[in-house]
Design an enzyme around this catalytic site. Structure first.
Site, PDB file in Angstrom:
ATOM      1  N   GLY A  76      35.216  42.404  39.831  1.00 35.91           N
ATOM      2  CA  GLY A  76      36.409  42.995  40.423  1.00 35.91           C
ATOM      3  C   GLY A  76      37.535  43.137  39.419  1.00 35.91           C
ATOM      4  CE1 TYR A  77      42.787  40.282  36.137  1.00 39.86           C
ATOM      5  CE2 TYR A  77      41.404  40.258  34.174  1.00 39.86           C
ATOM      6  CZ  TYR A  77      42.654  40.202  34.758  1.00 39.86           C
ATOM      7  OH  TYR A  77      43.771  40.068  33.972  1.00 39.86           O
TER       8      TYR A  77
END
Length: 271
Positions: A161-162
């Protein structure tokens, strides 16, 4: 004394998202010291009000506007309130980040956790620039600094995600830079490596030491070092820079540091 050097942002107005702590708060203080009025945005109203009071006590101008960057209406209100209060917008540091998941193999990442990272780290910056750029055009131009990460230039396992949102943020930054270069709005990004923010402080001394040893400079960075780069990119000293991504990482992305910790021998000078 040359005030253009000591206060390079005199008379300007800057929005800082994610301003309640860490890099965002350090950036707001640095912008104030550089002469800019600052509009502080984050979800933590108490922290914003405390920072605004601190800046006011030092003779600066600061306005706290509690804002959820995932809410398009709230972001629009942030910019409108900036214009209502100060009459212009010259710069912005889009620093708000959040959501996501702890280190997790990609196939085990919950969809809602991935979506939460996207909502804040990428969509939130899109919403911010979408509102900020028209206001800057009205003021005759401006500068935007988006907070990416070294993880937006070099992937980190377990952080789907990051990493994906920070890679996307780099592309979004460069697209905006191309769209508005001729109109006088510069858009750049910073890519910090390990910085001593709240998260790394909570991780403890052992984690901090490990992060430091992994850097070629054998230390971690400070929020103030990132903040100083924001001020520079917002200033006229960076007037021919747009679409750039500047690492602040102690040499992390340069490659592998020498195995030896000793200084290399000096090369004799011929002649």
């Amino acid at each position: 004394m040359n005030t253009s050097t000591t206060r390079p942002l005199d008379g300007r107005v800057t929005i800082v998202t994610g301003a309640s702590r860490g890099i965002g708060a350090a950036t707001a203080r640095a912008l104030h010291r550089a002469g800019s009025a600052v509009v502080l945005a984050a979800r933590d109203a108490d922290a914003l009000n405390a920072l605004a009071a601190e800046i006011a006590d030092e003779g600066g101008r600061a306005t706290a506007v509690p804002t959820d960057v995932t809410d398009a209406g709230a972001v629009d209100r942030l910019v409108r309130q900036t214009l209502d209060t100060y009459g212009r917008l010259d710069a912005a540091c889009n620093n708000a980040a959040g959501g996501g998941h702890p280190p997790t193999p990609l196939a085990d990442v919950a969809v809602e956790d991935f979506d939460s990272a996207f909502a804040v780290n990428l969509r939130g910056v899109f919403l911010a620039m979408r509102a900020e750029i028209p206001a800057m055009l009205e003021s005759g131009g401006g500068a935007i600094v988006n907070m990416a990460s070294t993880a937006g230039l070099q992937a980190v396992g377990g952080l789907a995600g990051y990493v994906s949102t920070k890679f996307g943020l780099v592309g979004l930054t460069q697209t905006a830079a191309l769209d508005y270069a001729e109109a006088g709005v510069r858009v750049n990004a910073l890519a910090p490596g390990p910085i001593l923010t709240d998260q790394l402080e909570r991780a403890g001394e052992q984690a901090q030491a490990a992060a430091a040893q992994a850097m070629p400079m054998r230390r971690i960075g400070s929020p103030d070092e990132v903040a100083d780069a924001v001020v520079w990119l917002c200033s006229d000293a960076a007037s021919f820079i747009t679409g750039a991504v500047l690492p602040i990482d102690g040499g992390k992305l340069a490659g592998m540091a020498p195995f030896s910790r000793t200084r290399p021998a000096k090369t004799p000078v011929a002649g």
